[in-house]
Design a protein around this motif. Structure first.
Motif, PDB file in Angstrom:
ATOM      1  N   PRO A 111       0.832  -1.204   0.000  1.00 34.44           N
ATOM      2  CA  PRO A 111       0.000   0.000   0.000  1.00 34.44           C
ATOM      3  C   PRO A 111       0.870   1.260   0.000  1.00 34.44           C
ATOM      4  O   PRO A 111       2.087   1.187   0.200  1.00 34.44           O
TER       5      PRO A 111
ATOM      6  N   SER B  96      -0.801   4.941   8.785  1.00 30.64           N
ATOM      7  CA  SER B  96      -1.589   4.160   9.766  1.00 30.64           C
ATOM      8  C   SER B  96      -1.163   2.697   9.859  1.00 30.64           C
ATOM      9  O   SER B  96      -1.966   1.834  10.208  1.00 30.64           O
ATOM     10  N   LEU B  97       0.115   2.424   9.565  1.00 29.63           N
ATOM     11  CA  LEU B  97       0.620   1.052   9.624  1.00 29.63           C
ATOM     12  C   LEU B  97       1.337   0.750  10.933  1.00 29.63           C
ATOM     13  O   LEU B  97       1.442  -0.422  11.319  1.00 29.63           O
TER      14      LEU B  97
ATOM     15  N   THR C  10       0.066  -1.492  13.793  1.00 30.08           N
ATOM     16  CA  THR C  10      -1.373  -1.370  13.987  1.00 30.08           C
ATOM     17  C   THR C  10      -2.022  -2.618  13.387  1.00 30.08           C
ATOM     18  O   THR C  10      -1.348  -3.387  12.675  1.00 30.08           O
TER      19      THR C  10
ATOM     20  N   GLN D  25      -3.911  -2.681  10.853  1.00 31.32           N
ATOM     21  CA  GLN D  25      -3.712  -2.507   9.417  1.00 31.32           C
ATOM     22  C   GLN D  25      -2.272  -2.861   9.035  1.00 31.32           C
ATOM     23  O   GLN D  25      -2.022  -3.467   7.993  1.00 31.32           O
TER      24      GLN D  25
ATOM     25  N   GLU E  46      -0.333  -5.014  10.639  1.00 31.40           N
ATOM     26  CA  GLU E  46      -0.218  -6.474  10.717  1.00 31.40           C
ATOM     27  C   GLU E  46      -0.778  -7.130   9.464  1.00 31.40           C
ATOM     28  O   GLU E  46      -0.183  -8.069   8.923  1.00 31.40           O
ATOM     29  N   ASP E  47      -1.921  -6.634   8.985  1.00 32.76           N
ATOM     30  CA  ASP E  47      -2.503  -7.173   7.746  1.00 32.76           C
ATOM     31  C   ASP E  47      -1.579  -6.932   6.559  1.00 32.76           C
ATOM     32  O   ASP E  47      -1.406  -7.807   5.705  1.00 32.76           O
ATOM     33  N   THR E  48      -0.978  -5.753   6.530  1.00 31.56           N
ATOM     34  CA  THR E  48      -0.065  -5.421   5.434  1.00 31.56           C
ATOM     35  C   THR E  48       1.157  -6.330   5.458  1.00 31.56           C
ATOM     36  O   THR E  48       1.572  -6.849   4.415  1.00 31.56           O
TER      37      THR E  48
ATOM     38  N   ASP F 161       0.156  -9.677   4.120  1.00 29.36           N
ATOM     39  CA  ASP F 161      -0.001  -9.632   2.659  1.00 29.36           C
ATOM     40  C   ASP F 161       1.351  -9.591   1.959  1.00 29.36           C
ATOM     41  O   ASP F 161       1.546 -10.258   0.929  1.00 29.36           O
TER      42      ASP F 161
END
Length: 146
Positions: free
Chosen positions: A35, A82-83, A101, A103, A105-107, A110
């Motif tokens: 992102p 916001s990561l 965050t 978000q 962790e999700d990044t 991915d």
């Protein structure tokens, strides 16, 4: 027992692997799925936090091999995206921890999938035993170094 000739070959290959251009080639494969806010500079910070958990900028910089001011600057960019967020260090009232965050962790998850897919493509033509020997060899080098 490995010969000196094999050890010299290993030294040469590891040296080439660790060159910035080779690390960058791996980063580029991953960063296509990243992102906004995640680039060649910020990726090691984000990835390092994913592997190590909350860290001060100084500790993280030491672990991922960048300077402390760079780690702080890159953390600022990741925070704006916001990561990551900053939290007081419960063990040192003067220090601040960098923390992923949800978000972030999700990044990281991915990006790990993207790297796994990239590596799978790179080794797809190898015999399984050869890929496993590489994994086992790297694991042994890391375990013996630490």
């Amino acid at each position: 027992m490995a010969s000196m000739e094999l050890a010299r070959d290993l030294e040469q290959v590891l040296g080439r692997l660790l060159l910035r251009r080779n690390r960058s080639a791996l980063y580029d494969a991953v960063l296509d799925a990243a992102p906004t806010g995640v680039d060649r500079q910020t990726y090691p910070v984000l990835s390092g936090l994913g592997r190590l958990g909350p860290q001060t900028a100084a500790r993280l910089a030491d672990e991922v091999g960048i300077d402390r001011s760079g780690a702080s600057r890159y953390a600022d960019r990741l925070q704006r995206a916001s990561l990551i967020e900053r939290r007081p260090d419960p063990d040192d009232g003067r220090a601040t921890l960098l923390v992923l965050t949800p978000q972030g962790e999700d990044t990281v998850a991915d990006l790990r999938i993207a790297l796994t897919r990239h590596l799978a493509g790179r080794i797809s033509e190898w015999p399984d035993w050869q890929a496993q020997a590489l994994v086992d060899g790297i694991r042994l080098l890391i375990e013996e170094a630490g």
